[in-house]
Design a protein around this motif. Structure first.
Motif, mmCIF file in Angstrom:
data_model
loop_
_atom_site.group_PDB
_atom_site.id
_atom_site.type_symbol
_atom_site.label_atom_id
_atom_site.label_comp_id
_atom_site.label_asym_id
_atom_site.label_seq_id
_atom_site.Cartn_x
_atom_site.Cartn_y
_atom_site.Cartn_z
ATOM 1 N N VAL A 34 1.768 -25.917 -9.926
ATOM 2 C CA VAL A 34 0.724 -24.923 -9.596
ATOM 3 C C VAL A 34 -0.250 -24.779 -10.754
ATOM 4 O O VAL A 34 -1.420 -24.460 -10.557
ATOM 5 N N ARG A 61 -4.053 -26.705 -10.740
ATOM 6 C CA ARG A 61 -4.935 -25.575 -10.475
ATOM 7 C C ARG A 61 -6.382 -26.039 -10.673
ATOM 8 O O ARG A 61 -6.718 -26.582 -11.727
ATOM 9 N N VAL A 111 -10.690 -24.550 -2.282
ATOM 10 C CA VAL A 111 -10.964 -24.868 -0.882
ATOM 11 C C VAL A 111 -11.059 -23.632 0.004
ATOM 12 O O VAL A 111 -10.341 -22.642 -0.193
ATOM 13 N N GLY A 155 -1.516 -16.634 -3.152
ATOM 14 C CA GLY A 155 -1.738 -18.087 -3.165
ATOM 15 C C GLY A 155 -2.970 -18.524 -2.405
ATOM 16 O O GLY A 155 -3.005 -19.612 -1.831
ATOM 17 N N SER A 156 -4.022 -17.700 -2.389
ATOM 18 C CA SER A 156 -5.223 -18.109 -1.659
ATOM 19 C C SER A 156 -6.372 -18.460 -2.600
ATOM 20 O O SER A 156 -7.459 -18.799 -2.161
ATOM 21 N N GLY A 157 -6.134 -18.338 -3.909
ATOM 22 C CA GLY A 157 -7.136 -18.807 -4.865
ATOM 23 C C GLY A 157 -7.806 -17.740 -5.709
ATOM 24 O O GLY A 157 -8.811 -18.011 -6.373
ATOM 25 N N LYS A 158 -7.266 -16.542 -5.740
ATOM 26 C CA LYS A 158 -7.927 -15.459 -6.476
ATOM 27 C C LYS A 158 -7.871 -15.699 -7.993
ATOM 28 O O LYS A 158 -8.900 -15.705 -8.663
ATOM 29 N N THR A 159 -6.644 -15.900 -8.505
ATOM 30 C CA THR A 159 -6.501 -16.142 -9.943
ATOM 31 C C THR A 159 -7.249 -17.420 -10.336
ATOM 32 O O THR A 159 -7.918 -17.485 -11.376
ATOM 33 N N THR A 160 -7.128 -18.412 -9.480
ATOM 34 C CA THR A 160 -7.803 -19.683 -9.740
ATOM 35 C C THR A 160 -9.310 -19.471 -9.892
ATOM 36 O O THR A 160 -9.947 -20.060 -10.762
ATOM 37 N N ASN A 214 -3.241 -8.035 -3.360
ATOM 38 C CA ASN A 214 -2.932 -8.570 -2.033
ATOM 39 C C ASN A 214 -3.320 -7.561 -0.960
ATOM 40 O O ASN A 214 -3.802 -7.917 0.096
ATOM 41 N N LEU A 256 -0.611 -21.262 -0.677
ATOM 42 C CA LEU A 256 -0.628 -22.596 -1.283
ATOM 43 C C LEU A 256 0.286 -22.661 -2.503
ATOM 44 O O LEU A 256 0.884 -23.688 -2.789
ATOM 45 N N ARG A 257 0.420 -21.557 -3.213
ATOM 46 C CA ARG A 257 1.320 -21.563 -4.367
ATOM 47 C C ARG A 257 2.752 -21.857 -3.912
ATOM 48 O O ARG A 257 3.433 -22.709 -4.480
#
Ligand SMILES: Nc1ncnc2c1ncn2[C@@H]1O[C@H](COP(=O)(O)OP(=O)(O)OP(=O)(O)O)[C@@H](O)[C@H]1O
Length: 486
Positions: A5, A9, A17, A50-55, A134, A191-192
């Motif tokens: 992960v 990343r 995505v 796991g939807s991309g927030k931190t990313t 979340n 995704l995570r």
């Protein structure tokens, strides 16, 4: 081994995505910082895990040359830290170093007092603050109102499958397509979770896949809870890991116990963690034997916080294993369906939430083991079947004893029922009589003369004395016409 992960990343916003709309908003907001201070100094990224927030935060910082200061919002010490960082960050910015971006994770987990402090800090801030959650509706209002909300979508199975294919290719490994599809399906948009599953399976050999995936399906939350317990040194966070978990404390204890040697490597740390587990075990046992369920709290504290702070953990990716002592997969599945059906009955009959029902079931379990009389009443009340009773007693003989007692209760209930039925019939008959009498009341109301009322009372009295003549008499006094004739 670096967790995938992290390894995969996305470093750039374009690699993230299926979150185009959210990214547009985030970019516009960060760019506004270059032309002064935007109206809302904080951003709240809200969406499923796991939807991309931190990313997004790290890719954004990377592209716009910010340094990220990441703090955990649920940590009590956060407030002081932010204040220090904000001061330091601003001073550094003035001297032309990289600008700081403050990132607060888990904004839906802030205590009210912390929320007030953070709200004050947002007012004071001269740096961009991004928060993530979340459940944004659980973010305290005073913070939510100060932030621009950006919603993240749950990723589709297709998005997840694509990401998994990319990783498999980059690693130069072979994983059957069906396995990847299965992982994508079970990840439910996270995704995570999917990437972790993939790494789990690959590191254990693909032949292990079926087992891991089957467990993943039913034990999704236990894997997550283990991840939380073993990833933190903070006792409070470790305790929170068991919230919303629908495994029983005994089961969780087995899972934690099994995974201690995979997380700690120093013998003294392992020993300390096992000591915490055995204390938890003692408390759980005592709670079951004595019915003192207050002891559960101590057990849970020991098995989570006690284990979490036991020592230095292995770095990098942690692979968790199901406890060997749990029965074979098929057994567990059957047991699980029995357990679920008991829980459903408790929820329905006792008007409880699922969590309350699970806890109640644990209490019932102790009662079924120790007190067949009470158990039989509970079993009748919940209309439990043979399998369910055996599950709760964990012993066929005890179950048979309870079933015997249930028969007696059913017999008694039947007798009481017949008695009751007789009584109800009598009451109903009386009620019908009264109803018939009262039907005539409207007509009586029309007759207000004292004489007539007197007459009516007299007749009623007579009717009471001679019930067989009641109908006839009633016929006589029934109509207004009769009265007028008099
Ligand atoms: N939209 C995405 N595009 C590409 N990769 C993603 C995306 N969402 C998640 N990932 C992958 O999943 C991993 C976890 O994502 P991330 O940390 O951004 O989740 P999150 O939304 O912050 O979750 P949480 O709410 O649990 O903190 C990342 O390492 C990344 O590899």
């Amino acid at each position: 081994m670096l967790p995938w992960v992290e390894k995969y990343r996305p470093r750039r916003l374009v690699e993230i995505v299926n979150q185009e709309k959210a990214l547009e908003k985030v970019k516009a907001w960060i760019e506004s910082w270059f032309h002064g201070t935007p109206k809302k100094k904080a951003l709240l990224l809200a969406g499923p895990p796991g939807s991309g927030k931190t990313t997004t935060v790290y890719a954004l910082a990377n592209e716009y040359k910010f340094e990220v200061i990441e703090l955990n919002a649920s940590d009590d010490r956060t407030f002081g830290k932010i204040e220090r960082y904000l001061n330091a960050a601003y001073t550094m910015d003035v001297f032309g170093r990289r600008r700081k971006l403050i990132f607060l994770d888990e904004a839906d987990n802030i205590e009210p007092s912390g929320a007030r402090e953070i709200a004050k800090l947002i007012d004071k801030a001269r740096n961009p603050i991004i928060m993530s959650a979340n459940r944004y509706w659980e973010v305290p209002l005073e913070i939510r109102n100060k932030a621009e909300i950006v919603e993240y979508k749950r990723l589709s199975q297709r998005d997840i499958l694509k990401a998994l294919f990319r990783i498999v290719k980059a690693e130069g490994i072979f994983v059957p397509k069906e396995v990847l599809q299965e992982i994508a399906k079970r990840a439910r948009g996270d995704l995570r979770a999917a990437i972790n599953d993939l790494q789990n399976i690959v590191s254990g050999g693909v032949e292990d896949a079926e087992l891991v995936l089957a467990y993943r399906d039913v034990e999704k939350s236990i894997f997550e809870a283990l991840g939380m317990i073993f990833a933190t040194d903070n006792a409070k966070r470790a305790k929170m890991a068991l919230m919303n978990l629908d495994n029983t404390p005994d089961e969780v204890l087995l899972w934690i116990e099994e995974n201690i040697p995979y997380v700690y490597y120093k013998p003294e740390d392992i020993a300390r963690a096992y000591e915490a587990i055995s204390r938890a075990d003692i408390y759980l046992g005592r709670a079951t034997r004595t019915g003192n369920y207050g002891l559960w709290k101590y057990a849970v504290d020991m098995m989570t916080a006690g284990v979490a702070v036991s020592g230095v953990k292995k770095k990098g990716f942690l692979r968790f294993y199901p406890p060997k002592t749990l029965k074979m997969l098929r057994d567990t599945k059957e047991e699980r369906s029995i357990r679920d059906s008991i829980v459903k009955k408790i929820m329905k009959e006792m008007h409880m939430s699922k969590l309350e029902a699970i806890e109640t079931m644990q209490i019932f379990k102790a009662m079924f083991i120790n007190n067949p009389d009470v158990a039989a009443h509970i079993a009748v009340f919940l209309d439990l079947g043979d399998k369910e009773i055996e599950f709760l007693t964990e012993d066929k003989e005890k179950a048979a004893k309870i079933k015997g007692k249930m028969l007696a209760i059913h017999r008694k209930l039947k007798e009481t029922k017949t008695e009751l039925e007789v009584r109800i019939e009598t009451i109903e008959a009386e009620a019908i009589d009264e109803e018939e009498i009262s039907k005539e009341e409207p007509e009586e109301e029309e007759v207000e003369e004292a004489e007539e009322v007197e007459e009516e009372i007299r007749e009623e009295k007579e009717a009471e004395e001679k019930p067989e003549e009641k109908k006839e008499k009633k016929g006589k006094q029934a109509t207004l016409f009769d009265f007028l004739k008099k």
